[in-house]
Design a protein around this motif. Structure first.
Motif: not given
Length: 269
Positions: A60-62, A85-92, A132-134
């Motif tokens: 779900t995220s990296l 992208a390689e992990l298939g995560s839509p969010v960094l 995703a700016l936190e």
């Protein structure tokens, strides 16, 4: 609401080895995990990608990129995007970073965040990853994150395509802000909510605030109110449980996951 949206952030069970975490999530019916770059690198990026695929998990995220005060930040964040992208995560997930050593130029540090986002967003878009700016609680402003409110995060991402740059809503960091709920509504209207994370705030804070996040229901945060506010924007994505806590880390991974699932059902859904 069922537990279908529950996602276990890897740092909640920090010392649970990746293969055991994957097997434990599968056994518990958990389908979402938020991964961290350091343990992924230790296990191997390609091996991790295969492990989550073989176990039927969705990343779900990296966590994490950012820390834009560092000299090598742009190159490091480009690499983090490619890893996601390689992990298939839509969010960094991005933590902006604090002031450079010896600096008092807070405005300059925030301009650096804006410049870095503008440079990185197209790269993220090419890889199908959303930044995703936190925003972090203001107590972290000097050394970890010069973005302290959701409105600040929204202002910084506003010039960029929403598909490339969004924001993270994290209850631990936003619960104190009287403008948080209006900002959540704004984030939804601007299609900027990339991820939603939950943890509680306990008082007094334990020694060492980095590991002082509370188990869901142990503190003073209106967790369900946050969840309802985020849902009302139309967000239907994962809800990550991300808790940095020494007591939780000392528990066996499966036991910690079981506790998180129970508290999630009681205090978030």
């Amino acid at each position: 609401m069922s537990l279908a949206r529950f996602s276990l952030n890897q740092w909640t069970t920090r010392y649970w080895p990746l293969p055991d975490l994957a097997a434990g999530c599968a056994a518990a019916g958990v389908t979402g995990v938020g991964l961290w770059r350091e343990p992924v690198a230790e296990y191997g990026l390609a091996r991790t990608a295969k492990l989550v695929r073989d176990t039927g998990l969705s990343v779900t995220s990296l966590c994490r990129g950012g820390f834009f005060q560092r000299p090598d930040a742009i190159a490091e964040n480009r690499q983090a995007i490619e890893e996601a992208a390689e992990l298939g995560s839509p969010v960094l997930a991005l933590v902006s970073g604090g002031l450079p050593e010896g600096s008092r130029d807070l405005d300059g540090a925030r301009r650096r965040v804006a410049d870095a986002l503008a440079e990185l967003a197209p790269h993220a878009g090419r890889y199908g990853v959303r930044l995703a700016l936190e925003p972090l609680h203001p107590m972290y402003c000097s050394d970890r994150c010069v973005v302290s409110s959701l409105d600040q995060a929204l202002d910084l991402t506003a010039p960029l395509p929403a598909a490339q740059a969004g924001v993270m809503v994290d209850t631990y960091h936003l619960w104190w802000d009287p403008g948080a709920y209006a900002a959540i509504a704004r984030a939804g209207a601007e299609d900027r909510i990339a991820l939603f994370q939950v943890a509680d705030w306990v008082t007094p804070l334990p020694e060492g605030v980095l590991t002082g996040r509370g188990m869901l229901g142990d503190g003073c945060v209106e967790l369900r109110r946050f969840r309802v506010a985020v849902d009302e924007t139309g967000y239907t994505g994962p809800i990550e449980v991300e808790i940095f806590n020494d007591g939780l880390w000392a528990m066996p991974g499966a036991e910690a996951l079981s506790l998180c699932l129970d508290r999630f059902a009681r205090h978030v859904t």
